[in-house]
Design a protein around this motif. Structure first.
Motif, mmCIF file in Angstrom:
data_model
loop_
_atom_site.group_PDB
_atom_site.id
_atom_site.type_symbol
_atom_site.label_atom_id
_atom_site.label_comp_id
_atom_site.label_asym_id
_atom_site.label_seq_id
_atom_site.Cartn_x
_atom_site.Cartn_y
_atom_site.Cartn_z
ATOM 1 N N GLY A 1 2.237 -3.871 3.697
ATOM 2 C CA GLY A 1 3.262 -3.222 2.896
ATOM 3 C C GLY A 1 4.636 -3.530 3.435
ATOM 4 O O GLY A 1 4.798 -3.969 4.569
ATOM 5 N N SER A 2 5.646 -3.297 2.606
ATOM 6 C CA SER A 2 7.022 -3.622 2.976
ATOM 7 C C SER A 2 7.723 -2.491 3.704
ATOM 8 O O SER A 2 8.756 -2.710 4.328
ATOM 9 C CB SER A 2 7.832 -3.984 1.723
ATOM 10 N N SER A 3 7.190 -1.277 3.615
ATOM 11 C CA SER A 3 7.829 -0.139 4.273
ATOM 12 C C SER A 3 7.146 0.118 5.613
ATOM 13 O O SER A 3 6.062 0.676 5.675
ATOM 14 C CB SER A 3 7.744 1.111 3.400
ATOM 15 N N LYS B 1 13.254 1.437 13.250
ATOM 16 C CA LYS B 1 11.922 1.487 12.652
ATOM 17 C C LYS B 1 11.880 0.736 11.327
ATOM 18 O O LYS B 1 10.843 0.176 10.958
ATOM 19 C CB LYS B 1 11.489 2.943 12.449
ATOM 20 N N ALA B 2 13.011 0.718 10.617
ATOM 21 C CA ALA B 2 13.090 -0.036 9.361
ATOM 22 C C ALA B 2 13.293 -1.522 9.602
ATOM 23 O O ALA B 2 13.372 -2.304 8.662
ATOM 24 C CB ALA B 2 14.230 0.508 8.508
ATOM 25 N N GLN B 3 13.386 -1.933 10.860
ATOM 26 C CA GLN B 3 13.571 -3.315 11.283
ATOM 27 C C GLN B 3 14.845 -3.943 10.712
ATOM 28 O O GLN B 3 14.856 -5.080 10.262
ATOM 29 C CB GLN B 3 12.331 -4.148 10.950
ATOM 30 N N VAL C 1 0.815 -1.219 0.000
ATOM 31 C CA VAL C 1 0.000 0.000 0.000
ATOM 32 C C VAL C 1 0.848 1.268 0.000
ATOM 33 O O VAL C 1 0.410 2.316 -0.492
ATOM 34 C CB VAL C 1 -0.983 0.024 1.190
ATOM 35 N N HIS C 2 2.057 1.181 0.559
ATOM 36 C CA HIS C 2 2.896 2.374 0.634
ATOM 37 C C HIS C 2 3.324 2.872 -0.742
ATOM 38 O O HIS C 2 3.792 4.008 -0.877
ATOM 39 C CB HIS C 2 4.140 2.099 1.487
ATOM 40 N N LYS C 3 3.148 2.049 -1.776
ATOM 41 C CA LYS C 3 3.508 2.446 -3.140
ATOM 42 C C LYS C 3 2.415 3.292 -3.807
ATOM 43 O O LYS C 3 2.609 3.800 -4.914
ATOM 44 C CB LYS C 3 3.761 1.201 -4.002
ATOM 45 N N ILE D 1 15.828 -1.600 1.219
ATOM 46 C CA ILE D 1 15.289 -0.880 2.380
ATOM 47 C C ILE D 1 15.954 0.475 2.537
ATOM 48 O O ILE D 1 15.293 1.504 2.723
ATOM 49 C CB ILE D 1 15.457 -1.714 3.663
ATOM 50 N N ILE D 2 17.301 0.488 2.452
ATOM 51 C CA ILE D 2 18.025 1.741 2.683
ATOM 52 C C ILE D 2 17.929 2.691 1.491
ATOM 53 O O ILE D 2 17.732 3.900 1.648
ATOM 54 C CB ILE D 2 19.495 1.449 3.037
ATOM 55 N N ASP D 3 18.059 2.153 0.286
ATOM 56 C CA ASP D 3 18.116 3.016 -0.900
ATOM 57 C C ASP D 3 16.745 3.471 -1.390
ATOM 58 O O ASP D 3 16.642 4.520 -2.047
ATOM 59 C CB ASP D 3 18.823 2.284 -2.043
ATOM 60 N N TYR D 4 15.683 2.713 -1.084
ATOM 61 C CA TYR D 4 14.361 3.048 -1.619
ATOM 62 C C TYR D 4 13.311 3.278 -0.527
ATOM 63 O O TYR D 4 12.628 4.310 -0.529
ATOM 64 C CB TYR D 4 13.885 1.951 -2.576
ATOM 65 N N ASP D 5 13.171 2.328 0.408
ATOM 66 C CA ASP D 5 12.108 2.458 1.412
ATOM 67 C C ASP D 5 12.310 3.669 2.322
ATOM 68 O O ASP D 5 11.370 4.434 2.569
ATOM 69 C CB ASP D 5 12.025 1.192 2.271
#
Length: 398
Positions: free
Chosen positions: A122-124, A280-282, A96-98, A221-225
């Motif tokens: 969602g993944s983020s 928070k990004a786990q 959903v975050h997309k 995760i780091i470069d996009y989320d």
């Protein structure tokens, strides 16, 4: 819309329901709105598709991934309204975050389609946590952790083993080991495998490429989320990766904030902010003293990567055994929902009651001798004695 339905049906046909994560039995699927949170790669999409396949009438359901190019030209609201008008009642929304402003459209569907059941995921994690207050009140939130050792064994062998409550495990661990060994004769073997490649279900797609996939997951995760959820400079992304590497190769990591800030060329306050962001990004877990509570300005007493697979992927053969042991213990207790904090004596304080020291076979009670509810979690041990418990057994809490 027909193209979306065809994609969904193809996905559903390919969904295997022979192994289902334990969280599925704890979710109130009858609720009007459910949010499933969890780190990338933990199996949130599969969990939703399995629930549909095993329990719901096909003609009443629709699964949509909102990163589909279809939603570049069409609104979620229009698709959902057509689905509802044609009799659909169970709408599953992934990634959903997309989708821009997904919170408002989901809120409108909830408010004006009273017979519609909505599940979002969602993944983020950061993007999901930023959902507005009105929507947060409507959503029942559940967290899907990485695989436990118990789930890893079940997924790898097909052997379903029970979950155990912590107090039962502490009081009856010898009998529990006997029960487990009736089905799994070499638990230590699976424990060793789990430390290397057991945290994410996609190990089933090939163990040889598993650690490379973990590295790719970290980069996504780091470069996009993270930049999607919070604006940041490119130089900050590089510093976050360097920080993860330092943590991965350390002995159980007690951070010197000033020195660590110098290592990655940043300020003390900025470093504390980065540690919170990675948590928070786990990607990491910040272990804090319970006496201070959780605050950005209270530095963590210890910092761990979020699971053992992350250590193995980042440390590249330099993983510290003590770090692996403590990370395993922390992840299994946290994944089972227990509150873990930093104690006055020992390694971990669980539920403000139980003190644990984690170590190898030669570990003694010397450091925690004066604590009333003190236990040793010991590596390389198949059976325990009294308050000396095999470390691997804590992987059967969820």
């Amino acid at each position: 819309m027909e193209a979306l339905i065809n994609k969904y049906r193809d996905l559903l046909q390919q969904t295997d329901i022979s192994f289902v994560r334990g969280l599925s039995n704890k979710i109130n699927w009858d609720a009007r709105a459910v949010c499933i949170e969890g780190a990338r790669g933990t199996g949130k999409s599969t969990l939703m598709l399995q629930h549909i396949k095993s329990t719901l009438p096909l003609h009443l359901t629709l699964y949509l991934s909102l990163d589909d190019l279809y939603f570049k030209q069409h609104s979620l609201l229009s698709v959902a309204e057509r689905f509802y008008q044609e009799g659909g009642r169970y709408l599953f929304l992934d990634e959903v975050h997309k989708y821009a402003d997904w919170q408002t459209e989901v809120k409108n569907l909830y408010d004006f389609k009273p017979q519609l059941h909505i599940v979002v995921s969602g993944s983020s994690i950061l993007a999901l946590q930023q959902s507005n207050a009105d929507l947060s009140r409507r959503l029942l939130r559940y967290h899907l952790p990485e695989l436990s050792l118990r789930e890893f064994v079940a997924l790898k062998t097909g052997v379903a083993l029970p979950e155990y409550q912590l107090h039962d495990l502490l009081e009856n661990h010898q009998a529990i080991v006997d029960d487990i060994k009736k089905s799994v004769t070499s638990p230590l073997k699976f424990f060793r495998e789990y430390l290397t490649y057991g945290a994410y279900p996609f190990f089933k797609e090939g163990e040889s490429g598993y650690l490379m996939r973990i590295q790719q997951l970290i980069n996504v995760i780091i470069d996009y989320d993270l930049p999607e959820a919070r604006p940041m400079e490119v130089s900050t992304l590089a510093k976050l990766k360097k920080l993860l590497y330092i943590i991965s190769t350390a002995v159980p990591f007690t951070p010197n904030i000033t020195r660590l800030a110098e290592q990655i060329s940043t300020s003390r306050n900025r470093l504390l902010d980065m540690l919170e962001l990675l948590e928070k990004a786990q990607l990491i877990r910040n272990l804090r003293s319970s006496s201070f509570g959780i605050s950005l300005m209270n530095k963590p007493e210890k910092v761990f990567l979020h699971n053992n697979s992350l250590i193995m992927a980042l440390a590249e053969g330099q993983a510290n055994s003590g770090n692996l042991r403590e990370t395993f213990f922390y992840t299994q207790l946290s994944g089972a929902g227990y509150r873990v904090s930093y104690p006055k004596m020992g390694d971990f304080l669980v539920e403000q009651k139980y003190t644990f020291e984690v170590g190898g076979k030669n570990k003694t009670f010397k450091q925690i001798a004066d604590e009333p509810e003190a236990y040793l979690a010991i590596d390389d041990l198949e059976y325990g004695t009294s308050r000396k418990i095999p470390l691997w057994l804590f992987g059967f809490l969820y």
